[in-house]
Design an enzyme around this catalytic site. Structure first.
Site, PDB file in Angstrom:
ATOM      1  N   PHE A  14       0.743  -1.449  -0.040  1.00  0.00           N
ATOM      2  CA  PHE A  14      -0.051  -0.074  -0.159  1.00  0.00           C
ATOM      3  C   PHE A  14       0.834   1.222  -0.020  1.00  0.00           C
ATOM      4  O   PHE A  14       0.333   2.273  -0.349  1.00  0.00           O
ATOM      5  CB  PHE A  14      -0.985   0.011   1.253  1.00  0.00           C
ATOM      6  CG  PHE A  14      -0.242   0.428   2.396  1.00  0.00           C
ATOM      7  CD1 PHE A  14      -0.078   1.779   2.729  1.00  0.00           C
ATOM      8  CD2 PHE A  14       0.033  -0.581   3.397  1.00  0.00           C
ATOM      9  CE1 PHE A  14       0.548   2.398   4.161  1.00  0.00           C
ATOM     10  CE2 PHE A  14       0.734  -0.160   4.603  1.00  0.00           C
ATOM     11  CZ  PHE A  14       1.007   1.375   4.851  1.00  0.00           C
ATOM     12  N   LYS A  48      -1.200  -7.026  -9.471  1.00  0.00           N
ATOM     13  CA  LYS A  48      -2.257  -7.157  -8.439  1.00  0.00           C
ATOM     14  C   LYS A  48      -1.858  -5.940  -7.378  1.00  0.00           C
ATOM     15  O   LYS A  48      -1.048  -6.235  -6.671  1.00  0.00           O
ATOM     16  CB  LYS A  48      -2.109  -8.386  -7.681  1.00  0.00           C
ATOM     17  CG  LYS A  48      -3.580  -8.856  -6.985  1.00  0.00           C
ATOM     18  CD  LYS A  48      -3.994  -7.995  -5.909  1.00  0.00           C
ATOM     19  CE  LYS A  48      -3.249  -8.209  -4.621  1.00  0.00           C
ATOM     20  NZ  LYS A  48      -3.425  -7.298  -3.654  1.00  0.00           N
ATOM     21  N   GLU A  57      -4.983  -3.879  -2.300  1.00  0.00           N
ATOM     22  CA  GLU A  57      -6.580  -3.643  -1.917  1.00  0.00           C
ATOM     23  C   GLU A  57      -6.868  -2.512  -1.079  1.00  0.00           C
ATOM     24  O   GLU A  57      -7.866  -1.811  -1.462  1.00  0.00           O
ATOM     25  CB  GLU A  57      -7.350  -4.876  -1.438  1.00  0.00           C
ATOM     26  CG  GLU A  57      -6.901  -5.206   0.103  1.00  0.00           C
ATOM     27  CD  GLU A  57      -5.547  -6.145   0.172  1.00  0.00           C
ATOM     28  OE1 GLU A  57      -4.812  -6.062  -0.692  1.00  0.00           O
ATOM     29  OE2 GLU A  57      -5.311  -6.456   1.425  1.00  0.00           O
ATOM     30  N   SER A  67       5.230  -6.938   3.499  1.00  0.00           N
ATOM     31  CA  SER A  67       5.613  -7.116   4.815  1.00  0.00           C
ATOM     32  C   SER A  67       6.558  -8.533   4.718  1.00  0.00           C
ATOM     33  O   SER A  67       6.313  -9.254   4.064  1.00  0.00           O
ATOM     34  CB  SER A  67       4.505  -7.157   5.834  1.00  0.00           C
ATOM     35  OG  SER A  67       3.712  -8.140   5.245  1.00  0.00           O
ATOM     36  N   CYS A  83       9.673   1.570   3.494  1.00  0.00           N
ATOM     37  CA  CYS A  83      10.660   0.719   4.128  1.00  0.00           C
ATOM     38  C   CYS A  83      12.095   1.299   4.163  1.00  0.00           C
ATOM     39  O   CYS A  83      12.719   0.297   4.674  1.00  0.00           O
ATOM     40  CB  CYS A  83      10.524  -0.498   2.979  1.00  0.00           C
ATOM     41  SG  CYS A  83      11.244   0.030   1.597  1.00  0.00           S
ATOM     42  N   GLU A 142       9.389  -3.666  13.129  1.00  0.00           N
ATOM     43  CA  GLU A 142       8.950  -2.788  12.366  1.00  0.00           C
ATOM     44  C   GLU A 142       7.799  -1.894  12.798  1.00  0.00           C
ATOM     45  O   GLU A 142       6.587  -2.564  12.873  1.00  0.00           O
ATOM     46  CB  GLU A 142       8.783  -3.148  11.057  1.00  0.00           C
ATOM     47  CG  GLU A 142       8.455  -2.379   9.700  1.00  0.00           C
ATOM     48  CD  GLU A 142       8.237  -2.751   8.421  1.00  0.00           C
ATOM     49  OE1 GLU A 142       7.519  -3.684   8.289  1.00  0.00           O
ATOM     50  OE2 GLU A 142       8.586  -2.203   7.534  1.00  0.00           O
TER      51      GLU A 142
HETATM   52  P1  NAD Z   1       1.482  -6.719   3.096  1.00  0.00           P
HETATM   53  O1  NAD Z   1       2.273  -7.651   3.045  1.00  0.00           O
HETATM   54  O2  NAD Z   1       0.336  -6.693   4.046  1.00  0.00           O
HETATM   55  O3  NAD Z   1       0.597  -6.651   1.498  1.00  0.00           O
HETATM   56  C1  NAD Z   1       1.392  -6.873   0.229  1.00  0.00           C
HETATM   57  C2  NAD Z   1       0.571  -7.277  -0.690  1.00  0.00           C
HETATM   58  O4  NAD Z   1       0.455  -8.524  -0.128  1.00  0.00           O
HETATM   59  C3  NAD Z   1      -0.690  -6.733  -0.750  1.00  0.00           C
HETATM   60  O5  NAD Z   1      -1.065  -6.628  -2.251  1.00  0.00           O
HETATM   61  C4  NAD Z   1      -1.855  -7.638  -0.189  1.00  0.00           C
HETATM   62  O6  NAD Z   1      -2.898  -7.733  -0.855  1.00  0.00           O
HETATM   63  C5  NAD Z   1      -0.911  -9.062  -0.294  1.00  0.00           C
HETATM   64  N1  NAD Z   1      -1.213  -9.905   0.606  1.00  0.00           N
HETATM   65  C6  NAD Z   1      -1.314  -9.514   2.132  1.00  0.00           C
HETATM   66  N2  NAD Z   1      -1.484 -10.581   2.896  1.00  0.00           N
HETATM   67  C7  NAD Z   1      -1.383 -11.727   2.251  1.00  0.00           C
HETATM   68  C8  NAD Z   1      -1.247 -13.104   2.550  1.00  0.00           C
HETATM   69  N3  NAD Z   1      -1.493 -13.663   3.772  1.00  0.00           N
HETATM   70  N4  NAD Z   1      -0.982 -14.120   1.206  1.00  0.00           N
HETATM   71  C9  NAD Z   1      -0.986 -13.477   0.186  1.00  0.00           C
HETATM   72  N5  NAD Z   1      -0.987 -12.241  -0.274  1.00  0.00           N
HETATM   73  C10 NAD Z   1      -1.204 -11.221   0.884  1.00  0.00           C
HETATM   74  O7  NAD Z   1       2.122  -5.302   3.108  1.00  0.00           O
HETATM   75  P2  NAD Z   1       1.683  -3.758   3.054  1.00  0.00           P
HETATM   76  O8  NAD Z   1       1.087  -3.670   4.767  1.00  0.00           O
HETATM   77  O9  NAD Z   1       0.691  -3.390   2.053  1.00  0.00           O
HETATM   78  O10 NAD Z   1       2.890  -2.940   2.909  1.00  0.00           O
HETATM   79  C11 NAD Z   1       3.808  -2.521   3.962  1.00  0.00           C
HETATM   80  C12 NAD Z   1       4.857  -3.459   4.285  1.00  0.00           C
HETATM   81  O11 NAD Z   1       5.644  -3.576   2.860  1.00  0.00           O
HETATM   82  C13 NAD Z   1       5.971  -2.842   4.953  1.00  0.00           C
HETATM   83  O12 NAD Z   1       6.383  -4.056   6.124  1.00  0.00           O
HETATM   84  C14 NAD Z   1       7.185  -2.337   4.393  1.00  0.00           C
HETATM   85  O13 NAD Z   1       8.410  -2.297   4.968  1.00  0.00           O
HETATM   86  C15 NAD Z   1       7.190  -3.170   3.065  1.00  0.00           C
HETATM   87  N6  NAD Z   1       7.666  -2.709   2.134  1.00  0.00           N
HETATM   88  C16 NAD Z   1       8.805  -3.274   1.644  1.00  0.00           C
HETATM   89  C17 NAD Z   1       9.505  -2.535   0.547  1.00  0.00           C
HETATM   90  C18 NAD Z   1      11.054  -3.115   0.126  1.00  0.00           C
HETATM   91  O14 NAD Z   1      11.412  -2.723  -0.916  1.00  0.00           O
HETATM   92  N7  NAD Z   1      11.445  -3.982   1.184  1.00  0.00           N
HETATM   93  C19 NAD Z   1       9.213  -1.359  -0.120  1.00  0.00           C
HETATM   94  C20 NAD Z   1       7.681  -0.935   0.016  1.00  0.00           C
HETATM   95  C21 NAD Z   1       7.150  -1.793   1.172  1.00  0.00           C
END
Ligand code: NAD
Length: 491
Positions: free
Chosen positions: A151, A175, A178, A228, A283, A384
């Site tokens: 997000f 994808k 959401e 994450s 991040c 985090e």
């Molecule tokens: P998230 O892991 O909750 O969601 C990311 C994506 O995964 C979304 O599209 C979501 O629909 C999908 N998803 C969520 N749960 C899932 C599951 N159980 N099974 C399959 N798909 C699933 O992450 P977020 O809250 O949207 O983003 C924040 C996180 O992203 C933070 O931890 C941040 O550090 C990390 N991030 C990392 C980088 C990097 O380059 N390392 C860059 C940006 C964000």
């Protein structure tokens, strides 16, 4: 209220799923749209994979020079629409308008870098490796590639992958998160103007169900994930078990070291921008700030001053520097972590909890927060937070500081502030993190470089952006060739 459609096979189509999730403005909970969310999104993914598989057949045979032409036009369209896209990012994601514009700029730079794919894809040739034998390596497309994005950077992160994937001859399915699907809806309106082959680039909505289908579908060959750490690990394991190549970027907890010789005023401003930019939902946000030696009192006071001066509010309002966190649940979680830090023995220097912004009383706002004397072996220091919270730590020397950095289970970024070249060199050589900043608060690699997380911040081998992306989106083929004299007719 509008239910968002998918973009599949060059058309906007309704989802098979009628259940939806609300997309809301985190500054005031205003309903912005509804996004399909549920089991039947699996059927949408299947449609997208079928379209992408079909488009791939001709596209991969196009000369690479032709495959990059749409990217030049895409760059122009993104620039022309940068303000409108940035407004959407702020509306659904909460960051300030200036931050949203800067985010889009980083996305555009990736499109620009991918225009160099004809050169970046060039490969190796060895003449006469054995008597009369030449050997060379070529790079070919992988197939249908999918990207699952988080997000917090809805406009930038898909571009770490998308332009490189199609320039290398692949087809692509995105994808988006959401929580923030509107930004990519606008971007796909622009993609629709490119006259790409139908099905080459597709957009599907949904959550875990649609992601799992991408992980299971045998025709999806590569997965790029950003999100994450627990989900990144899951994506990596499940994707790899199904024989796909996977790059999965995860969460972070970024330590920043301030040496006694650092310029206190400039350092504190840069660190405050890093911790509180995007409300800490980055991040590459600085999170654990280590004051080394006798700099402790000075840097603490300067950081409190810099943090206190940040303006918090709705990102489209004039002069706002910091927006809300993404959801009410996220606000509760972050405030709970602040309390956890205090329970572990930390002292609250600046309390951003219970923030109320006039006109935006329902927003998920937390103001800049600073905790000092945070125990280095406690839970807060290792967790985090993903909110506008700074943890201050005091250590005696650079060796202790590097040891502190290297005990971190993540490895996305670490930074050092110093005026000593020797300190800088020691740090960059010995700190265990994939992105290092020297007198930089957010060490975000430009598009030509890999976005290089380590440890629990990354699962895979090749990162997003630049040459790494080219390698990820191509498979190598080695050709060993002999043309014996006896078989060659002379004319
Ligand atoms: P998230 O892991 O909750 O969601 C990311 C994506 O995964 C979304 O599209 C979501 O629909 C999908 N998803 C969520 N749960 C899932 C599951 N159980 N099974 C399959 N798909 C699933 O992450 P977020 O809250 O949207 O983003 C924040 C996180 O992203 C933070 O931890 C941040 O550090 C990390 N991030 C990392 C980088 C990097 O380059 N390392 C860059 C940006 C964000």
């Amino acid at each position: 209220m509008e239910v968002l459609r998918n973009y599949i096979n060059g058309k906007w189509v309704e989802s098979h799923e009628s259940a939806t999730l609300d997309v809301v403005n985190p500054a005031n909970q205003e309903l912005l749209a509804k996004v399909p969310f549920g089991n039947l999104t699996v059927a949408d993914v299947k449609d997208a994979v079928a379209a992408a598989s079909e488009a791939l057949k001709d596209w991969r045979r196009n000369p690479v020079m032709r495959r990059v032409q749409p990217l030049y036009r895409l760059k122009q369209l993104l620039e022309e629409n940068q303000d409108e896209i940035a407004r959407l990012i702020t509306l659904e994601c909460g960051k300030s308008f200036a931050e949203s514009k800067a985010e889009m700029q980083r996305g555009i730079e990736n499109v620009e870098t991918a225009c160099a794919t004809p050169t970046l894809m060039q490969s190796e040739f060895s003449e006469n490796v054995a008597s009369g034998i030449d050997e060379f390596m070529i790079r070919q497309a992988v197939g249908v590639c999918a990207c699952i994005s988080p997000f917090n950077f809805p406009g930038m992160i898909p571009f770490w992958f998308l332009p490189y994937a199609i320039a290398c001859g692949n087809s692509f399915i995105l994808k988006p998160s959401e929580k923030v699907p509107l930004t990519m809806m606008k971007v796909f309106e622009l993609i629709d103007q490119l006259d790409l082959p139908k099905g080459l680039v597709n957009l599907v909505h949904g959550g875990k169900e649609s992601v799992d289908q991408l992980l299971e579908h045998p025709d999806v060959r590569a997965i790029s994930f950003v999100g994450s750490t627990p989900v990144a690990r899951y994506i990596y394991e499940r994707g790899a078990a199904n024989g796909k190549r996977v790059q999965a970027q995860g969460g972070a907890k970024n330590p920043v070291i301030v040496m006694p010789d650092a310029d206190i005023e400039m350092t504190s401003r840069i660190i405050a921008d890093s911790v509180y930019g995007c409300a800490g939902q980055r991040c590459l946000a600085a999170s654990n700030i280590v004051a080394v030696g006798d700099t402790n009192g000075l840097i603490r006071d300067a950081l409190v001053e810099a943090a206190r001066n940040k303006t918090t509010g709705f990102g489209l309002d004039e002069g706002m520097e910091m927006g809300p966190v993404i959801t009410p649940e996220s606000k509760v979680r972050v405030e709970g972590l602040i309390e956890k830090g205090m329970a572990e023995g930390a002292r609250l220097l600046l309390d951003g909890r219970n923030a109320s912004i006039p006109g935006y009383e329902k927003g998920n706002f937390i103001k800049p927060t600073i905790l000092e004397n945070v125990p280095i072996d406690g839970e807060l220091i290792a967790t985090e937070i993903f909110g506008p919270v700074m943890s201050l730590v005091h250590l005696e020397n650079i060796d202790q500081a590097i040891d502190f950095v290297n005990r971190n289970k993540f490895g996305n970024m670490s930074c050092l502030f110093t005026t000593s070249g020797l300190n800088a060199r020691t740090f960059r050589n010995h700190a265990d993190a994939g992105n290092i900043g020297i007198n930089i608060g957010v060490a975000a690699p430009m598009a030509q470089f890999p976005f290089s997380g380590w440890n629990d911040s990354f699962f895979g081998d090749l990162h997003g952006q630049g040459r790494h992306a080219i390698e990820f989106f191509t498979q190598t083929k080695v050709v060993i060739e002999r043309w014996p004299k006896e078989w060659s007719r002379k004319f």
